[in-house]
Design a protein around this motif. Structure first.
Motif, PDB file in Angstrom:
ATOM      1  N   LEU A 194     -12.583  -3.058  -0.274  1.00 54.41           N
ATOM      2  CA  LEU A 194     -11.748  -2.966   0.913  1.00 54.41           C
ATOM      3  C   LEU A 194     -12.460  -3.536   2.127  1.00 54.41           C
ATOM      4  N   ASN A 219      -7.160  -4.611   0.964  1.00 58.24           N
ATOM      5  CA  ASN A 219      -7.741  -4.865  -0.344  1.00 58.24           C
ATOM      6  C   ASN A 219      -8.117  -6.337  -0.430  1.00 58.24           C
ATOM      7  N   VAL A 255     -14.258   4.656  -0.824  1.00 60.69           N
ATOM      8  CA  VAL A 255     -13.616   3.754  -1.786  1.00 60.69           C
ATOM      9  C   VAL A 255     -13.858   4.293  -3.193  1.00 60.69           C
ATOM     10  N   TYR A 297      -3.745   0.459  -2.948  1.00 50.68           N
ATOM     11  CA  TYR A 297      -3.550  -0.883  -2.412  1.00 50.68           C
ATOM     12  C   TYR A 297      -3.328  -1.860  -3.566  1.00 50.68           C
ATOM     13  N   SER A 333       0.845  -1.199   0.000  1.00 50.44           N
ATOM     14  CA  SER A 333       0.000   0.000   0.000  1.00 50.44           C
ATOM     15  C   SER A 333       0.875   1.241   0.000  1.00 50.44           C
ATOM     16  N   GLN A 368      -7.139  -1.044   6.830  1.00 55.86           N
ATOM     17  CA  GLN A 368      -7.842  -1.374   5.600  1.00 55.86           C
ATOM     18  C   GLN A 368      -7.068  -2.476   4.887  1.00 55.86           C
TER      19      GLN A 368
END
Length: 216
Positions: free
Chosen positions: A124, A160, A119, A99, A74, A158
């Protein structure tokens, strides 16, 4: 009557302390940060308004994808007062987060800001953990266009969960929200926290702590 007055005074005093727990409202149109000043203040010194221009209130670069070729997969691109001097005293900032597939923005906190994240592309998994003693995980999977808020000071993350790159834009309620990445702070402090302390805190062998500290 005297007791009521005393109670009202205590309540008023409490609210005054609460007000000072957040960035104060500006007392002028703007206070563009003067990066050349050596003065030490809580924030940034103001430029002379006569030398302020449109470029002080503008930032270019959030359209550029961040480099996610790192262990976390990220990249955070900040737009705080350091990048956009016109944010000084306005109590806001923002970031772009890129990400890689299965990349993470690892557990961290912002000591001075609540964060609201949108987003832009991808999927996510996001979440935050409530404070002691509950330590409850509040988590959700977001899709493009979804919004999630992380309360000030709480540990959040967070990830992905898609097979393609993901992008999010987040706004924060401070011109300089700060970030404390939990693993870096605990295992990468300088000088190091004693491994015996961390071994007891995490209930693991000292050798495990030594391995973790070596990674940071």
């Amino acid at each position: 009557m005297a007791n009521n007055i005393a109670l009202l005074s205590i309540v008023a005093l409490s609210f005054s302390f609460l007000a000072f727990a957040f960035e104060p409202s500006p007392l002028q149109d703007f206070c563009v940060a003067d990066a050349t000043s050596s003065a030490r203040v809580n924030g940034q010194v103001c430029k002379n308004p006569t030398s302020v221009g449109a470029n002080d209130f503008s930032f270019s670069g959030l359209h550029i994808p961040g480099n996610t070729s790192n262990p976390n997969g990220s990249k955070v691109t900040p737009v705080s007062v350091a990048q956009l001097p016109g944010l000084n005293t306005l109590g806001i900032s923002m970031v772009r987060i890129d990400y890689a597939p299965w990349g993470i923005n690892p557990p961290h906190t912002h000591p001075r800001a609540t964060e609201i994240l949108t987003v832009i592309d991808g999927s996510l998994q996001v979440g935050f953990v409530t404070s002691n003693p509950d330590n409850s995980l509040v988590t959700k999977t977001l899709q493009k266009g979804d919004v999630f808020v992380f309360p000030v000071g709480l540990v959040h993350f967070q990830r992905n969960v898609g097979t393609k790159n993901a992008v999010a834009i987040a706004a924060l309620s401070s011109q300089n929200p700060g970030v404390i990445t939990i693993a870096n702070a605990v295992f990468g402090s300088n000088p190091s926290i004693g491994s015996d302390i961390l071994a007891k805190a995490f209930q693991v062998e000292k050798s495990v702590v030594d391995q973790l500290q070596a990674k940071f």
